[in-house]
Design a protein around this motif. Sequence first.
Motif, PDB file in Angstrom:
ATOM      1  N   GLU A   4      -9.798  -2.166  -9.487  1.00 35.93           N
ATOM      2  CA  GLU A   4      -8.231  -2.459 -10.978  1.00 35.93           C
ATOM      3  C   GLU A   4      -7.119  -1.201 -10.058  1.00 35.93           C
ATOM      4  N   LEU A   5      -7.230  -0.569  -8.831  1.00 31.89           N
ATOM      5  CA  LEU A   5      -6.202   0.566  -8.169  1.00 31.89           C
ATOM      6  C   LEU A   5      -5.623  -1.244  -7.366  1.00 31.89           C
ATOM      7  N   ALA A   6      -7.077  -1.715  -6.523  1.00 32.40           N
ATOM      8  CA  ALA A   6      -6.837  -2.758  -5.743  1.00 32.40           C
ATOM      9  C   ALA A   6      -6.369  -4.345  -5.749  1.00 32.40           C
ATOM     10  N   GLY A   7      -6.059  -3.835  -7.375  1.00 34.63           N
ATOM     11  CA  GLY A   7      -5.684  -5.401  -7.756  1.00 34.63           C
ATOM     12  C   GLY A   7      -3.796  -4.937  -8.192  1.00 34.63           C
ATOM     13  N   MET A   8      -4.093  -3.677  -8.405  1.00 38.77           N
ATOM     14  CA  MET A   8      -2.267  -3.443  -8.191  1.00 38.77           C
ATOM     15  C   MET A   8      -1.662  -3.036  -7.158  1.00 38.77           C
ATOM     16  N   LEU A   9      -2.139  -3.170  -6.314  1.00 32.37           N
ATOM     17  CA  LEU A   9      -2.094  -2.848  -4.858  1.00 32.37           C
ATOM     18  C   LEU A   9      -1.377  -4.126  -4.217  1.00 32.37           C
ATOM     19  N   MET A  10      -2.530  -4.693  -4.708  1.00 30.84           N
ATOM     20  CA  MET A  10      -2.574  -6.208  -4.066  1.00 30.84           C
ATOM     21  C   MET A  10      -1.192  -6.721  -4.321  1.00 30.84           C
ATOM     22  N   VAL A  11      -0.991  -6.867  -5.928  1.00 33.66           N
ATOM     23  CA  VAL A  11       0.014  -7.768  -6.729  1.00 33.66           C
ATOM     24  C   VAL A  11       1.793  -7.335  -5.553  1.00 33.66           C
ATOM     25  N   LEU A  12       2.340  -5.003  -5.614  1.00 37.74           N
ATOM     26  CA  LEU A  12       2.588  -4.592  -5.027  1.00 37.74           C
ATOM     27  C   LEU A  12       2.837  -5.037  -3.604  1.00 37.74           C
ATOM     28  N   LYS A  13       2.020  -5.597  -2.741  1.00 37.36           N
ATOM     29  CA  LYS A  13       2.267  -6.368  -1.483  1.00 37.36           C
ATOM     30  C   LYS A  13       2.919  -7.295  -1.757  1.00 37.36           C
ATOM     31  N   GLU A  14       2.379  -8.353  -2.332  1.00 39.92           N
ATOM     32  CA  GLU A  14       2.530 -10.034  -3.194  1.00 39.92           C
ATOM     33  C   GLU A  14       4.554  -9.343  -3.529  1.00 39.92           C
ATOM     34  N   VAL A  15       4.570  -8.693  -4.338  1.00 40.96           N
ATOM     35  CA  VAL A  15       6.162  -8.780  -5.029  1.00 40.96           C
ATOM     36  C   VAL A  15       6.672  -8.026  -3.122  1.00 40.96           C
ATOM     37  N   ALA A  16       6.872  -6.466  -3.151  1.00 44.23           N
ATOM     38  CA  ALA A  16       7.878  -6.209  -1.805  1.00 44.23           C
ATOM     39  C   ALA A  16       7.837  -7.390  -0.538  1.00 44.23           C
ATOM     40  N   ALA A  17       6.251  -8.668  -0.460  1.00 45.35           N
ATOM     41  CA  ALA A  17       6.992  -8.937   0.547  1.00 45.35           C
ATOM     42  C   ALA A  17       8.408  -9.931   0.467  1.00 45.35           C
ATOM     43  N   LEU A  40      -4.203   2.966 -14.486  1.00 43.06           N
ATOM     44  CA  LEU A  40      -2.556   2.859 -15.286  1.00 43.06           C
ATOM     45  C   LEU A  40      -2.025   4.190 -14.780  1.00 43.06           C
ATOM     46  N   ARG A  41      -2.608   4.702 -15.700  1.00 41.35           N
ATOM     47  CA  ARG A  41      -2.518   6.289 -15.525  1.00 41.35           C
ATOM     48  C   ARG A  41      -2.629   7.247 -14.313  1.00 41.35           C
ATOM     49  N   MET A  42      -3.047   6.544 -13.198  1.00 42.21           N
ATOM     50  CA  MET A  42      -3.153   7.298 -12.183  1.00 42.21           C
ATOM     51  C   MET A  42      -2.104   6.505 -11.425  1.00 42.21           C
ATOM     52  N   VAL A  43      -1.738   5.942 -11.534  1.00 47.70           N
ATOM     53  CA  VAL A  43      -0.168   4.792 -10.258  1.00 47.70           C
ATOM     54  C   VAL A  43       1.245   5.685 -10.976  1.00 47.70           C
ATOM     55  N   GLU A  44       0.650   6.050 -12.764  1.00 48.87           N
ATOM     56  CA  GLU A  44       1.821   6.759 -13.039  1.00 48.87           C
ATOM     57  C   GLU A  44       1.978   8.000 -12.556  1.00 48.87           C
ATOM     58  N   ALA A  81      -0.738   4.528  -0.507  1.00 49.23           N
ATOM     59  CA  ALA A  81      -0.684   2.913  -0.486  1.00 49.23           C
ATOM     60  C   ALA A  81       0.834   2.002  -1.772  1.00 49.23           C
ATOM     61  N   ILE A  82       0.016   1.976  -2.980  1.00 51.74           N
ATOM     62  CA  ILE A  82       0.717   1.824  -4.386  1.00 51.74           C
ATOM     63  C   ILE A  82       2.274   2.170  -4.098  1.00 51.74           C
ATOM     64  N   CYS A  83       2.261   3.631  -4.209  1.00 54.81           N
ATOM     65  CA  CYS A  83       3.154   4.152  -4.240  1.00 54.81           C
ATOM     66  C   CYS A  83       4.459   3.711  -3.232  1.00 54.81           C
TER      67      CYS A  83
END
Length: 169
Positions: free
Chosen positions: A96-109, A128-132, A153-155
């Motif tokens: 789940e965290l890897a999927g979120m990181l994938m999204v953020l990398k896409e958006v940041a690119a 979601l709790r961990m990320v927030e 990496a997510i942050c």
Amino acid sequence: LSKKESHEEDGHVMRTAMPLHIMHKFTDVWASDGSRTEVRRKDGKTEVRVSAGAYGGRQRTEQQGWESTEEWRRRQVGDGMRCMRLPDHYEVVDAELAGMLMVLKEVAAQPSPERRRCLLMSDCKAALRMVEHAWSAGRRAYAAHGRGAILEAICTEREKIELMVTMYI
């Protein structure tokens, strides 16, 4: 879920996402997911498969002269999908965290990432709790966490964009 229940769930998501969009004027909307399954192979052995995926909606692309309208629409949907296979030792929350990181990398690119505002939807409350928590607590707070590297990496990717709002679906 039955078709009726599925439509009811879609309505709940829409009634939550639309006011968020009105407030934040999102430039990007993504749903991410992770999974871990065991598959029995033809030789009788069991194989673990872990993966992450994300969908950012149908992409606006030009229809090519060689493709039918149906092929073009399928390509637009496919162009909005991202996926990856992950190491077998990952747990579901890691996927789940890897999927979120994938999204953020896409958006940041994307062009002008500092003006991107992203809605990220997930069905994993723990992730979601961990990320927030990592985002609000600051860098040192998650360094000792077992998933510190991916949270870092997510942050790091999240810092590149103007806003990320998470939503449980």
